[in-house]
Design an enzyme around this catalytic site. Sequence first.
Site, short mmCIF file in Angstrom:
data_model
loop_
_atom_site.label_atom_id
_atom_site.label_comp_id
_atom_site.label_asym_id
_atom_site.label_seq_id
_atom_site.Cartn_x
_atom_site.Cartn_y
_atom_site.Cartn_z
N ASP A 98 -23.03 3.81 -6.30
CA ASP A 98 -22.27 5.09 -5.88
C ASP A 98 -23.15 5.06 -4.39
O ASP A 98 -24.13 5.45 -4.43
CB ASP A 98 -22.80 6.27 -6.80
CG ASP A 98 -22.11 7.54 -6.31
OD1 ASP A 98 -22.17 7.70 -5.06
OD2 ASP A 98 -21.61 8.13 -7.35
N HIS A 99 -22.36 4.97 -3.51
CA HIS A 99 -23.01 4.96 -2.29
C HIS A 99 -23.58 6.08 -1.85
O HIS A 99 -24.44 6.27 -0.98
CB HIS A 99 -22.21 4.35 -1.02
CG HIS A 99 -21.16 5.17 -0.76
ND1 HIS A 99 -19.67 5.11 -1.13
CD2 HIS A 99 -20.81 6.07 0.41
CE1 HIS A 99 -19.06 6.18 -0.46
NE2 HIS A 99 -19.61 6.56 0.57
N HIS B 295 -19.43 10.54 -7.00
CA HIS B 295 -20.24 11.16 -5.97
C HIS B 295 -20.71 12.71 -6.04
O HIS B 295 -21.98 12.92 -5.90
CB HIS B 295 -19.59 11.06 -4.63
CG HIS B 295 -19.21 9.59 -4.18
ND1 HIS B 295 -19.67 8.51 -4.45
CD2 HIS B 295 -17.94 9.18 -3.48
CE1 HIS B 295 -18.94 7.53 -3.82
NE2 HIS B 295 -18.06 7.85 -3.37
N LYS C 224 -8.95 15.41 0.47
CA LYS C 224 -8.62 14.61 1.72
C LYS C 224 -7.77 15.70 2.67
O LYS C 224 -7.16 16.27 2.33
CB LYS C 224 -7.68 13.33 1.38
CG LYS C 224 -8.42 12.61 0.34
CD LYS C 224 -8.50 10.94 0.97
CE LYS C 224 -9.67 10.14 0.04
NZ LYS C 224 -10.49 9.50 0.65
N GLU D 35 -12.87 15.73 3.51
CA GLU D 35 -12.61 14.51 4.55
C GLU D 35 -11.35 15.02 5.25
O GLU D 35 -10.43 15.72 4.74
CB GLU D 35 -12.42 13.32 3.69
CG GLU D 35 -13.60 12.66 3.17
CD GLU D 35 -13.06 11.57 2.35
OE1 GLU D 35 -13.27 10.55 2.94
OE2 GLU D 35 -12.55 11.44 1.35
N ASP E 177 -11.77 9.62 -8.16
CA ASP E 177 -12.25 8.99 -6.79
C ASP E 177 -13.75 9.79 -6.34
O ASP E 177 -14.44 9.01 -5.73
CB ASP E 177 -11.31 9.08 -5.94
CG ASP E 177 -11.80 8.26 -4.58
OD1 ASP E 177 -12.18 7.04 -4.73
OD2 ASP E 177 -11.56 8.75 -3.32
P1 NDP Z 1 -9.19 -4.28 -1.17
O1 NDP Z 1 -7.73 -4.15 -2.14
O2 NDP Z 1 -9.12 -3.87 0.12
O3 NDP Z 1 -9.74 -5.62 -1.65
C1 NDP Z 1 -9.69 -6.26 -2.72
C2 NDP Z 1 -10.17 -7.74 -2.53
O4 NDP Z 1 -9.72 -8.52 -3.64
C3 NDP Z 1 -9.09 -8.27 -1.47
O5 NDP Z 1 -9.81 -9.06 -0.50
C4 NDP Z 1 -8.08 -9.37 -2.35
O6 NDP Z 1 -7.65 -10.52 -1.76
C5 NDP Z 1 -9.14 -9.53 -3.69
N1 NDP Z 1 -8.42 -9.98 -4.71
C6 NDP Z 1 -7.37 -9.46 -5.14
N2 NDP Z 1 -6.72 -10.11 -6.37
C7 NDP Z 1 -7.45 -11.24 -6.34
C8 NDP Z 1 -7.32 -12.52 -6.99
N3 NDP Z 1 -6.41 -12.69 -7.91
N4 NDP Z 1 -8.05 -13.42 -6.61
C9 NDP Z 1 -9.17 -13.45 -5.85
N5 NDP Z 1 -9.26 -12.42 -4.84
C10 NDP Z 1 -8.42 -11.19 -5.16
O7 NDP Z 1 -10.16 -2.96 -1.84
P2 NDP Z 1 -11.35 -2.38 -1.47
O8 NDP Z 1 -12.16 -3.31 -0.63
O9 NDP Z 1 -10.80 -1.19 -0.89
O10 NDP Z 1 -12.11 -2.13 -2.77
C11 NDP Z 1 -12.86 -2.99 -3.70
C12 NDP Z 1 -13.78 -2.04 -4.48
O11 NDP Z 1 -14.59 -1.07 -3.84
C13 NDP Z 1 -12.61 -1.11 -5.55
O12 NDP Z 1 -13.18 -1.33 -6.83
C14 NDP Z 1 -12.73 -0.07 -4.87
O13 NDP Z 1 -12.51 1.09 -5.70
C15 NDP Z 1 -14.22 0.06 -4.34
N6 NDP Z 1 -14.47 1.05 -3.24
C16 NDP Z 1 -13.84 0.86 -2.14
C17 NDP Z 1 -14.02 1.79 -1.13
C18 NDP Z 1 -13.49 1.56 0.19
O14 NDP Z 1 -13.78 2.49 1.27
N7 NDP Z 1 -12.55 0.66 0.65
C19 NDP Z 1 -15.05 2.88 -1.20
C20 NDP Z 1 -15.69 2.93 -2.56
C21 NDP Z 1 -15.47 1.94 -3.12
P3 NDP Z 1 -6.81 -10.33 -0.78
O15 NDP Z 1 -7.46 -10.07 0.65
O16 NDP Z 1 -6.41 -11.95 -0.66
O17 NDP Z 1 -5.72 -9.80 -1.26
C1 BG6 Z 2 -15.27 6.54 -1.42
C2 BG6 Z 2 -13.97 7.00 -1.57
O1 BG6 Z 2 -15.96 6.15 -2.60
O2 BG6 Z 2 -15.92 7.28 -0.75
C3 BG6 Z 2 -13.01 7.11 -0.75
O3 BG6 Z 2 -13.11 5.77 -2.41
C4 BG6 Z 2 -13.93 8.29 0.35
O4 BG6 Z 2 -11.94 7.55 -0.69
C5 BG6 Z 2 -15.35 7.76 0.62
O5 BG6 Z 2 -13.20 8.46 1.67
C6 BG6 Z 2 -16.11 8.79 1.23
O6 BG6 Z 2 -17.43 8.24 1.65
P1 BG6 Z 2 -18.19 8.83 2.89
O7 BG6 Z 2 -19.49 8.21 2.83
O8 BG6 Z 2 -17.22 8.57 4.18
O9 BG6 Z 2 -18.06 10.42 2.84
#
Ligand code: NDP
Ligand code: BG6
Length: 487
Positions: free
Chosen positions: A176-177, A239, A338, A215, A234
């Site tokens: 949990d960042h 958080h 948001k 946000e 979320d």
């Molecule tokens: P994304 O959808 O951007 O990334 C998911 C990744 O998984 C992609 O690179 C995708 O590949 C890969 N993927 C999906 N299916 C497959 C498969 N079958 N085989 C191999 N690779 C696969 O998600 P996020 O980076 O946003 O989120 C990742 C995790 O982090 C989630 O659990 C999310 O809840 C959590 N998180 C994200 C935050 C954020 O700010 N983004 C903040 C806090 C938590 P491809 O690139 O090829 O599609």
């Molecule tokens: C992530 C949520 O965990 O935290 C996002 O998935 C959110 O929706 C983000 O924007 C907020 O993080 P921070 O550190 O920018 O407040």
Amino acid sequence: MEIVENLCDITIFGGHGDLAFRKLMPAFYHLCNDKYLNSESRIITVARQNMSRSEHIDLIKVKLQEFLTKKDFNELQFEQFSKKLHVVEIDFDDEKSYKNLQSLLEEYPDRERVNYLSTSPSFYGSICKSLSKFELITSQSRVVLEKPIGRDLKSSRKINVEVLKYFQESQIYRIDHYLGKDTVQNIMALRFSNRLFMPLWDSSNIDHVQITVSESVGVEGRWGYYDEYGAMRDMIQNHLMQLLCLVAMEPPCSLEADSVRDEKVKVLRSLRLMSPADIEQKTVRAQYSAGSSEGGPVPGYLEGEGMSESTTETFAALRVDIDNWRWNGVPFYLRSGKRMRGRNSEIVIQFKNVPHSIFANKGSCISENKLVISLQPKESIQLKLMNKIPGLSDQMRLQQVDLELNTPLQTTHKPDAYERLLLDVIRSNPTLFMRLDEVEAAWKWADVILEGWAENIVSMKSYSAGLDGPSAAMQLIARDGRSWHDE
Ligand code: NDP
Ligand code: BG6
């Protein structure tokens, strides 16, 4: 000076995803520059796309230039960093493809291994199963799980049970960042290293607590994910709950991971579960409509994606009660949204007013003392105290002044939360990560509200993008004769 950190191979599953590019790679880059990565450690990206190592390095360079500030990116430092970067092609649905990772990891069979699952939680079980099948899990392996783990208690349990088939609880780091933010860690320092606060930190002296995470951004290209989760799953379930725990918990007997987590879980188990009547009176859910943000017009939540319908909340506000001796009768007001007016995350501890004012008949009002812990955009801690306005006036005139408790940073680079947490995983220190029982207790409490919302016990409100959220959130706190700190 070279700091010698554990030598490990760090594999990022979902390594070409949003989180990996925006947060993880920049954090590793800084750790590398600051010599917090062992010079031999490798960062292995798992990608679906086939690409050569040099193509991958070029891509990471472009992404770092996009997500780091200009002054943070340096060609020479990147060259050093790039030596650590590797890529393997894996499709989670094609088990054979894990062979690619096996060949790379088996070059150094004795190294510690960190597996960062930066993917949808629906893949956590199958990734762990494949790692196990290819004998890539050793007693020195760790797995990092991103939040939110599941959509409710049931789905969260299912995911955790699957992961626990292959990793022991002590090897699982549920991230949990917010816990990696410096000011959040400072809550513990403030509470447990200052005698001053010890006798004040309870229902005799504290009137209420407010926790806000606003946000200005919308869902930032993550509609597919966000619409399935919403503000409660979320932000609030994880958080904001973690912030609440740090404010409300009893002093742990040490800083050992389990001592701290034992105290947090007690708070989560003391959260009063809401009745249908509570859900109606003490919760607000809302979705943003068109408005303006940062000087320009922005579409509403649905219009932005060309959708006609969604019951997902982009804003939630709640009054939370904690049923234990320390917090009896002290409400915790939580809100997160948001597309709000600005980016603002803060915790406000509002103390009770003095029992009797000797200044009242002189026309001076006394404002309650407040401890304001700001996490964003600026990190700061202020104690708001009353003070005499200097001068010879025969009236004793008072004003509220801010005592600033900020420590100047010793280094030029302010570490991001992910840097702290990734380093803790490398060092095998789970203190700032969530234990299974914490996650489950938080879901148990949140599920009741989510079920009430699904049954429409409280209707979905609307708020204009770029403003302060729905009026219902102001009414929620006004009903108790209080107001939000920023009103
Ligand atoms: P994304 O959808 O951007 O990334 C998911 C990744 O998984 C992609 O690179 C995708 O590949 C890969 N993927 C999906 N299916 C497959 C498969 N079958 N085989 C191999 N690779 C696969 O998600 P996020 O980076 O946003 O989120 C990742 C995790 O982090 C989630 O659990 C999310 O809840 C959590 N998180 C994200 C935050 C954020 O700010 N983004 C903040 C806090 C938590 P491809 O690139 O090829 O599609
Ligand atoms: C992530 C949520 O965990 O935290 C996002 O998935 C959110 O929706 C983000 O924007 C907020 O993080 P921070 O550190 O920018 O407040």
